[in-house]
Write an enzyme that holds these catalytic residues in place. Structure first.
Site, mmCIF file in Angstrom:
data_model
loop_
_atom_site.group_PDB
_atom_site.id
_atom_site.type_symbol
_atom_site.label_atom_id
_atom_site.label_comp_id
_atom_site.label_asym_id
_atom_site.label_seq_id
_atom_site.Cartn_x
_atom_site.Cartn_y
_atom_site.Cartn_z
ATOM 1 N N GLU A 1 52.105 28.326 81.642
ATOM 2 C CA GLU A 1 52.401 29.651 81.095
ATOM 3 C C GLU A 1 53.578 29.592 80.127
ATOM 4 O O GLU A 1 53.563 30.249 79.076
ATOM 5 C CB GLU A 1 52.687 30.631 82.231
ATOM 6 C CG GLU A 1 51.450 30.972 83.049
ATOM 7 C CD GLU A 1 51.744 31.844 84.246
ATOM 8 O OE1 GLU A 1 50.805 32.490 84.753
ATOM 9 O OE2 GLU A 1 52.910 31.876 84.695
ATOM 10 N N ASP B 1 52.654 34.349 80.516
ATOM 11 C CA ASP B 1 51.757 35.007 81.463
ATOM 12 C C ASP B 1 51.067 36.200 80.800
ATOM 13 O O ASP B 1 49.852 36.397 80.944
ATOM 14 C CB ASP B 1 52.555 35.455 82.687
ATOM 15 C CG ASP B 1 51.714 36.241 83.677
ATOM 16 O OD1 ASP B 1 50.793 35.660 84.267
ATOM 17 O OD2 ASP B 1 51.973 37.448 83.847
#
Length: 238
Positions: free
Chosen positions: A120, A50
């Protein structure tokens, strides 16, 4: 359902891992780790990915659009890292079925948020397996292939409902009305079909995996129509 395969996944994502353990970890959901009593799952890689993804997209926008103000870049970045964008990219790569989950939780592979987490985690794994430059090139290539690489950030509309509302209020037409008119698919993979009305007239329908997405897709269709005709023409259509 696809069986986990290093070779097939690497072919899908166009990247070969030096450390195969990172690839396996990226595709290990917490439910599977608990079932198999593993000491790892993909949540830590998701956390890292992320941040790496945010840096890559932020740098891309900052360096390529020096004339754009912070607000425009923030909106474009929000669009590029939004869960719906990442879920769509994951589907494009055709990798959700490789996610290792407990048998009882197999349906979660269809969950857009789970797909976002998988992407992610994959970004985090590629970053650790190589370096930031390699991860950046991989991410931007994928965004290019999927059409999510923003070229004109000032034209990005992230919230279609708000944009449509702004236009209607500017014309003195009040607020649009959204309604869910149908659903399709099984309980664990339901799609919602919505309609949007302006002054009581249905002007578009849209579909999505949540009511919110269905509403956004309705508004998006209306805005697309308004590129070629004005509101009066739209409301006069049969």
């Amino acid at each position: 359902m696809a069986n986990f395969s290093y070779k097939r996944i690497e072919k899908k994502i166009s990247y070969s891992f030096q450390n195969k353990k990172l690839l396996k970890e990226a595709f290990t959901h917490a439910s599977y780790a608990y079932l198999k009593n593993l000491k790892y799952n993909n949540e830590r890689l998701e956390f890292l990915g992320d941040s790496v993804l945010g840096l890559i997209i932020g740098e891309y926008l900052f360096k390529n659009f020096p004339e754009q103000p912070e607000g425009v870049l923030t909106n474009a970045k929000a669009y590029m890292v939004h869960w719906e964008t990442l879920s769509t990219i994951t589907d494009f790569l055709e990798i959700p079925d490789f996610l290792l989950v407990a048998d009882a939780d197999r349906q979660i592979r269809n969950n857009p948020k789970i797909k976002e987490n998988l992407f992610e985690a994959l970004v985090g794994a590629i970053y650790l397996d190589s370096d930031l430059q390699t991860a950046k090139q991989w991410v931007l290539d994928i965004y290019e292939k999927t059409g999510f690489l923003v070229r004109e950030p000032e034209k990005v509309i992230f919230d279609y409902k708000s944009k449509l509302q702004e236009i209607l209020q500017g014309e003195g037409l009040g607020l649009p009305e959204y309604n869910i008119i149908a659903t399709r698919g099984p309980v664990h993979d339901t799609s919602f079909i919505a309609e949007v009305k302006i002054k009581g007239k249905v002007v578009a329908t849209g579909e999505g995996k949540s009511k919110k997405i269905a509403h956004q897709n309705c508004a998006k269709k209306v805005l697309k129509k308004l590129e070629n005709k004005d509101l009066n023409e739209l409301l006069d259509e049969d």
